[in-house]
Every structure is written in structure tokens, then in C-alpha cells.
Design a protein around this motif. Sequence first.
Motif, PDB file in Angstrom:
ATOM      1  N   PHE A   1       0.799  -1.217   0.000  1.00  0.00           N
ATOM      2  CA  PHE A   1       0.000   0.000   0.000  1.00  0.00           C
ATOM      3  C   PHE A   1       0.835   1.272   0.000  1.00  0.00           C
ATOM      4  N   GLY A   2       2.154   1.139   0.131  1.00  0.00           N
ATOM      5  CA  GLY A   2       3.018   2.298  -0.031  1.00  0.00           C
ATOM      6  C   GLY A   2       3.546   2.921   1.242  1.00  0.00           C
ATOM      7  N   ALA A   3       3.168   2.402   2.397  1.00  0.00           N
ATOM      8  CA  ALA A   3       3.645   2.998   3.650  1.00  0.00           C
ATOM      9  C   ALA A   3       4.970   2.386   4.113  1.00  0.00           C
ATOM     10  N   GLY A   4       5.370   1.252   3.526  1.00  0.00           N
ATOM     11  CA  GLY A   4       6.640   0.631   3.870  1.00  0.00           C
ATOM     12  C   GLY A   4       6.648  -0.188   5.148  1.00  0.00           C
ATOM     13  N   HIS A   5       5.470  -0.427   5.746  1.00  0.00           N
ATOM     14  CA  HIS A   5       5.419  -1.162   7.013  1.00  0.00           C
ATOM     15  C   HIS A   5       6.054  -2.547   6.904  1.00  0.00           C
ATOM     16  N   TYR A   6       5.649  -3.292   5.883  1.00  0.00           N
ATOM     17  CA  TYR A   6       6.175  -4.655   5.768  1.00  0.00           C
ATOM     18  C   TYR A   6       7.648  -4.655   5.386  1.00  0.00           C
ATOM     19  N   ASP A   7       8.089  -3.749   4.523  1.00  0.00           N
ATOM     20  CA  ASP A   7       9.515  -3.708   4.179  1.00  0.00           C
ATOM     21  C   ASP A   7      10.363  -3.464   5.425  1.00  0.00           C
TER      22      ASP A   7
END
Length: 192
Positions: free
Chosen positions: A141-147
Motif C-alpha cells: 500500500f506504499g507505507a513501507g510497514h512490511y519492508d
Amino acid sequence: MAVPPPLPDPAKAALRADLRARRAAHVVALGEGARAAAQAAADHVLPHIPAGATVSLYLALQDELDPDALITALHARGHALALPTLLDRTTMRFLAWRPGDPLERGPMKLRQPLPTSPERAPDLIVTPLLGFDSLGGRIGFGAGHYDRAFQRYAGAHRIGFAWAMQEVDKVPHDPWDVRLHAVVTEKGFLPV
């Protein structure tokens, strides 16, 4: 660790919008078949989850492939489970959870364990996504949480959980993007 730029990439934003629309249309077309497809995906991934592994999953939002059947099976097998929990808009941790435990609403409408739940270091992270490619590229979704979580738990095996139609030729890859080890869909288990 590379850090995302302050402004979103227009190409990724366009791809996200296209993938959201395609995924929504796909789920509408599936109708009641969505539940059987989610069960098939769970059946495909279960043989790849080692006994005793701590597994982080997610509770589906909107038209994401729903891991409920997988959660039920893992709980029955005695796995320790965790759910992603946003402590703020940038920090995600995995907190212990079992079916029936209370949940609260977190940022971005996430249903997450209560903050008193202990943190779990997952052996395996089952992640939602908007799109994936055959090289393990994942667009979320673009927030980078999982990365950021993938970097924090670098030893955890990363498995995307998605509809087969979410596969694209190539996901744009930036230095901060972390690739998946595999993707499971209703059609099968796809190792990278």
C-alpha cells in the motif's frame, strides 16, 4: 538501510491504483467462490509451514485474499500466531494473537491485538499485497510497514498471500524494497 523518498513514485502510485481496481473487480466476479479460493490458497501453503513455527498473518481488509482458513488450520496445529500491529503510522510490530482474542482498531483501519499482547518474533510472515512478480517483488500500500518489518525480522521466511490475478510482469523495485521468498495463491505455491 535505504529510506524511501519524501514524495511517492508516480509509477508505483499508478500501478497501485490499477491493481486495487483489478483486485476489487476480481473479487466481485468471484462472489461466493472467494471463500473456496481462500481455502485452496491455505491448502497450498500449509505443507510449507514447519511444525512449531511462529507465524504472523493478517486479518483481511476489503478484497484481500482472506487468510481465515489458514489461521484456523495453524491454530488447530498449535502454531504460535501473531498479527501485525501499528504502534503509530510508521512502526509495525507482530503481537501474539489467537482466534477469539480481543482486537482493537489501529491506524489504517487495521484490526490488531491489544497493546498488552506480547511481541512475537515470527519465523514466517504471511503478508498481504497489491501485486507481485515471479522474482519475489511485492508492491503493497506504499507505507513501507512490511519492508521495515522484513528488515527487522531478516531471518523470517516471507510469503505473499494473494489472488493469482495479482501477478504482474515486473514490480518496480527500489533499494528499500524487500523481496518475498514465495507467493501462495488459490492456484498454487510459487517459490521464488
